[in-house]
Design a protein around this motif. Structure first.
Motif, PDB file in Angstrom:
ATOM      1  N   HIS A   1       0.841  -0.857  -0.273  1.00 51.97           N
ATOM      2  CA  HIS A   1       0.027  -0.040   0.169  1.00 51.97           C
ATOM      3  C   HIS A   1       0.621   0.856   0.200  1.00 51.97           C
ATOM      4  N   PHE A   2       1.738   1.748   1.000  1.00 48.67           N
ATOM      5  CA  PHE A   2       2.939   2.379   0.898  1.00 48.67           C
ATOM      6  C   PHE A   2       3.825   2.445  -0.425  1.00 48.67           C
ATOM      7  N   GLU A   3       3.392   1.302  -1.219  1.00 51.50           N
ATOM      8  CA  GLU A   3       4.219   1.529  -2.487  1.00 51.50           C
ATOM      9  C   GLU A   3       3.444   2.013  -3.671  1.00 51.50           C
ATOM     10  N   ALA A   4       2.256   1.996  -3.459  1.00 55.24           N
ATOM     11  CA  ALA A   4       0.909   2.106  -4.130  1.00 55.24           C
ATOM     12  C   ALA A   4       1.138   3.950  -4.052  1.00 55.24           C
ATOM     13  N   ILE A   5       1.057   4.015  -2.964  1.00 57.92           N
ATOM     14  CA  ILE A   5       1.152   5.871  -2.640  1.00 57.92           C
ATOM     15  C   ILE A   5       2.191   6.246  -2.765  1.00 57.92           C
ATOM     16  N   LEU A   6       3.071   5.814  -2.812  1.00 59.58           N
ATOM     17  CA  LEU A   6       4.493   6.422  -3.445  1.00 59.58           C
ATOM     18  C   LEU A   6       4.415   7.114  -4.795  1.00 59.58           C
ATOM     19  N   ASP A   7       3.455   5.698  -5.038  1.00 59.74           N
ATOM     20  CA  ASP A   7       3.749   5.501  -7.050  1.00 59.74           C
ATOM     21  C   ASP A   7       2.686   7.170  -7.305  1.00 59.74           C
ATOM     22  N   ARG A   8       1.659   6.881  -6.333  1.00 58.05           N
ATOM     23  CA  ARG A   8       0.697   8.377  -6.771  1.00 58.05           C
ATOM     24  C   ARG A   8       1.627   9.983  -6.740  1.00 58.05           C
ATOM     25  N   ALA A   9       2.691   9.626  -5.657  1.00 60.05           N
ATOM     26  CA  ALA A   9       3.328  10.948  -4.896  1.00 60.05           C
ATOM     27  C   ALA A   9       4.282  11.534  -6.380  1.00 60.05           C
ATOM     28  N   ARG A  10       5.000  10.673  -6.533  1.00 59.77           N
ATOM     29  CA  ARG A  10       6.307  10.802  -7.237  1.00 59.77           C
ATOM     30  C   ARG A  10       5.685  11.569  -8.791  1.00 59.77           C
ATOM     31  N   PRO A  11       4.565  11.568  -9.288  1.00 60.83           N
ATOM     32  CA  PRO A  11       4.749  12.442 -10.585  1.00 60.83           C
ATOM     33  C   PRO A  11       4.155  13.826 -10.149  1.00 60.83           C
TER      34      PRO A  11
ATOM     35  N   LEU B   1      16.008  11.351   2.099  1.00 59.42           N
ATOM     36  CA  LEU B   1      15.467  10.916   0.999  1.00 59.42           C
ATOM     37  C   LEU B   1      14.245  10.985   0.607  1.00 59.42           C
ATOM     38  N   ALA B   2      13.055  12.209   1.188  1.00 60.10           N
ATOM     39  CA  ALA B   2      11.915  11.750   0.121  1.00 60.10           C
ATOM     40  C   ALA B   2      12.260  12.792  -0.908  1.00 60.10           C
ATOM     41  N   ALA B   3      13.313  14.043  -0.516  1.00 58.95           N
ATOM     42  CA  ALA B   3      14.066  14.882  -1.615  1.00 58.95           C
ATOM     43  C   ALA B   3      14.631  14.383  -2.347  1.00 58.95           C
ATOM     44  N   LYS B   4      15.197  12.788  -2.295  1.00 56.68           N
ATOM     45  CA  LYS B   4      15.757  12.030  -3.797  1.00 56.68           C
ATOM     46  C   LYS B   4      14.524  11.495  -4.633  1.00 56.68           C
ATOM     47  N   GLU B   5      13.594  11.440  -3.688  1.00 63.77           N
ATOM     48  CA  GLU B   5      12.916  10.614  -4.148  1.00 63.77           C
ATOM     49  C   GLU B   5      11.486  12.243  -4.815  1.00 63.77           C
ATOM     50  N   SER B   6      12.045  13.497  -5.032  1.00 66.75           N
ATOM     51  CA  SER B   6      11.171  14.217  -5.487  1.00 66.75           C
ATOM     52  C   SER B   6       9.637  14.394  -4.835  1.00 66.75           C
TER      53      SER B   6
ATOM     54  N   SER C   1      -8.766  12.075  -0.631  1.00 65.64           N
ATOM     55  CA  SER C   1      -7.530  12.398  -1.425  1.00 65.64           C
ATOM     56  C   SER C   1      -6.245  11.027  -1.687  1.00 65.64           C
ATOM     57  N   LEU C   2      -6.641  10.135  -0.801  1.00 64.14           N
ATOM     58  CA  LEU C   2      -6.120   8.583  -0.472  1.00 64.14           C
ATOM     59  C   LEU C   2      -6.660   7.880  -2.114  1.00 64.14           C
ATOM     60  N   GLY C   3      -8.142   8.363  -2.326  1.00 65.03           N
ATOM     61  CA  GLY C   3      -8.716   7.791  -3.320  1.00 65.03           C
ATOM     62  C   GLY C   3      -9.467   6.320  -2.969  1.00 65.03           C
ATOM     63  N   MET C   4     -10.015   6.909  -1.665  1.00 61.24           N
ATOM     64  CA  MET C   4     -10.372   5.557  -0.766  1.00 61.24           C
ATOM     65  C   MET C   4     -11.822   5.708  -0.822  1.00 61.24           C
ATOM     66  N   ASP C   5     -12.107   4.871  -0.044  1.00 60.10           N
ATOM     67  CA  ASP C   5     -13.807   5.119   0.032  1.00 60.10           C
ATOM     68  C   ASP C   5     -13.386   5.025   1.820  1.00 60.10           C
TER      69      ASP C   5
ATOM     70  N   ALA D   1       6.911   7.624   3.494  1.00 55.74           N
ATOM     71  CA  ALA D   1       5.147   7.409   3.043  1.00 55.74           C
ATOM     72  C   ALA D   1       4.828   8.446   3.786  1.00 55.74           C
ATOM     73  N   SER D   2       4.989   9.013   4.749  1.00 59.59           N
ATOM     74  CA  SER D   2       4.448  10.176   5.084  1.00 59.59           C
ATOM     75  C   SER D   2       5.008  11.527   4.162  1.00 59.59           C
ATOM     76  N   CYS D   3       5.659  11.848   3.949  1.00 65.15           N
ATOM     77  CA  CYS D   3       5.576  12.923   2.789  1.00 65.15           C
ATOM     78  C   CYS D   3       4.614  12.706   1.640  1.00 65.15           C
ATOM     79  N   ALA D   4       5.083  11.038   0.997  1.00 67.25           N
ATOM     80  CA  ALA D   4       4.100  11.117  -0.177  1.00 67.25           C
ATOM     81  C   ALA D   4       2.805  11.085   0.055  1.00 67.25           C
ATOM     82  N   VAL D   5       2.217  10.577   1.814  1.00 67.15           N
ATOM     83  CA  VAL D   5       0.831  10.996   1.811  1.00 67.15           C
ATOM     84  C   VAL D   5       0.186  12.761   1.783  1.00 67.15           C
ATOM     85  N   ALA D   6       1.429  13.611   2.491  1.00 63.67           N
ATOM     86  CA  ALA D   6       0.861  14.640   2.721  1.00 63.67           C
ATOM     87  C   ALA D   6       0.977  15.906   1.280  1.00 63.67           C
ATOM     88  N   ALA D   7       1.763  15.027   0.309  1.00 60.16           N
ATOM     89  CA  ALA D   7       2.030  15.784  -1.164  1.00 60.16           C
ATOM     90  C   ALA D   7       1.160  14.850  -1.596  1.00 60.16           C
TER      91      ALA D   7
END
Length: 458
Positions: free
Chosen positions: A159-169, A191-196, A321-325, A443-449
């Motif tokens: 689930h975190f991998e999917a969240i990171l995939d959504r945040a990177r673009p 690390l979050a900066a390196k992942e943009s 915002s995370l696309g959940m029901d 993942a915390s940074c990705a969720v915030a973004a």
């Protein structure tokens, strides 16, 4: 599971059986753990052969092992023992592809049965593996209805991998990182900066921040450092950066949560926008079909009903915002209203408030005990109906004690990872613990973004 066999005397040439199987990424991880084959071509999405496509190839011997599954459970079935197996590999199977495994009796003599074995792609019938098996067929009949094998849970955080995939673009989120003067907090931000995912502005004692960077061998070239002495002063400066429009999030570094939040609740210079500040743990629990929220486990000690309304609404907004029901289970010790248990009364009121539109965007049900909030069988046993009981993905706890214990039980017993976020402020506040892993911080940074940019589109 029903298991039955065909004995040697019952088998005839031309008898056949087949198995359809969707190969999952978890299958490949389990095979790697059992066999010791940790070849990255099987475990990652890397392009290790340079052909321009990512691999995640199912190991050949895993695919071949499914032949033994048909032999051992269907034909001949329980009691079968291998003597020989030949294998020729013609193509490859990958994670998330469906395959068909088929065996067919060719001949039998002296207790030995020869079978044609093959594995094909379900989509186009393309041959993956061919061969022959020679087995000792069972001589005693076996027929059992309740044969079960214990299930396995893979400690992998999809689930975190999917969240990171959504945040990177998304555009990198400008983030004030407050007092990142130790290896964990600075390393997580970098690390979050390196992942943009974020663009950090480091706020705190510049000398201490550079010392932490030297400790982990990090290069801070191009990263802005705002030199401020003292934790409270650094938090105040982070609030100012928000008001100046320079950052769209605040991230906790190496300081106490109270010192981070105290300037934020200041009526004149803080980040209040109407709702109470509430904390959400977004938990990636192995074996669960989607992320599980636990709220509030870090800020509101003994929330009253109005505070619980904000706790519910903030969590629902984040889930959307995370696309959940959003399905909110308001927890208590019981699933019926008991006047002696205040949390059961609050839960019933929150459920009715959602029915009347005072909480919007999600379904709210309570009171629910923990078991019938997340387990459908437990909910059915208690006669609970509706879309939330047994399927809750947001757990609203009675108070900080229960929330903190639940989140840590999930982390240390169920091997979950948790992303922490404070909501209700002008910008998302990324709240990590000093013991959090790199995945939790990322993942915390990705969720915030994702939450920030989802709000920006409204």
């Amino acid at each position: 599971m029903h298991l039955a066999n065909k004995t040697f005397d019952e088998l005839q040439p031309g008898d056949s059986a087949e198995l359809r199987r969707l190969i999952t990424a978890d299958d490949i991880y389990i095979f790697a753990a059992a066999s010791g084959n940790s070849n990255p071509m099987h475990l990652t999405d890397s392009d290790l052969d340079g052909d321009g496509t990512t691999e995640r190839i199912a190991p050949g011997m895993f695919v071949a092992s499914l032949i033994s599954a048909v032999l051992g459970t269907q034909l001949p079935g329980p009691g079968t023992l291998y003597r020989r197996q030949s294998l020729d590999f013609h193509a490859r199977a990958h994670a998330w592809e469906e395959i068909i495994v088929r065996v067919e009796v060719m001949s039998k003599a002296d207790g030995v049965v020869r079978l044609k074995t093959e594995v094909r792609h379900a989509s186009d019938g393309k041959l993956i593996v061919s061969g022959e098996a020679e087995v000792l067929a069972p001589t005693e009949k076996f027929d059992q209805e309740d044969a079960e094998v214990p299930g396995l849970i893979v400690r992998r955080h999809r689930h975190f991998e999917a969240i990171l995939d959504r945040a990177r673009p998304l555009p990198a989120l400008p983030t004030a990182v407050v007092c990142p003067d130790d290896a964990n907090s600075l390393g997580g931000a970098l690390l979050a900066a390196k992942e943009s995912i974020i663009t950090p502005i480091l706020v705190g004692n510049a000398e201490a921040i550079r010392a932490a960077a030297a400790e982990i061998g990090a290069d801070l070239t191009g990263i802005e450092i705002v030199d401020v002495t003292g934790d409270i002063a650094a938090s105040e400066r982070a609030c100012a950066l928000v008001h100046e429009g320079r950052v769209a999030a605040v991230m906790k570094g190496h300081l106490h949560t109270d010192d981070l939040l105290k300037p934020m609740v200041d009526k004149a210079l803080g980040l209040r926008v109407g709702r109470r500040f509430t904390h959400v743990f977004v938990m990636d629990v192995p074996g669960q079909p989607e992320p599980l929220f636990v709220t509030d486990a870090a800020i509101n000690i003994a929330p009253d009903l109005p505070t619980k309304v904000d706790i519910c609404q903030n969590a629902i907004d984040l889930a959307l915002s995370l696309g959940m029901d959003p399905r909110v289970g308001v927890l208590s010790a019981v699933e019926t209203v008991n006047p002696a248990i205040q949390s059961s009364i609050d839960a019933a009121l929150l459920s009715k408030m959602a029915d009347r539109g005072q909480i919007t965007g999600g379904q709210v049900e309570g009171p629910l005990a923990m078991d019938n909030a997340v387990d459908m069988a437990a909910a059915r046993t208690k006669g609970l109906k509706g879309n939330v009981a047994g399927r809750a993905n947001i757990l609203v706890v009675p108070g900080i004690d229960a929330g903190n214990m639940l989140a840590k039980q999930l982390a240390f017993i169920s091997h979950a990872e948790g992303a922490g976020l404070v909501l209700g402020a002008k910008v998302p506040v990324i709240l990590n613990s000093r013991s959090d892993s790199q995945m939790s911080r990322l993942a915390s940074c990705a969720v915030a973004a994702i939450h920030h940019f989802a709000g920006a589109k409204k």
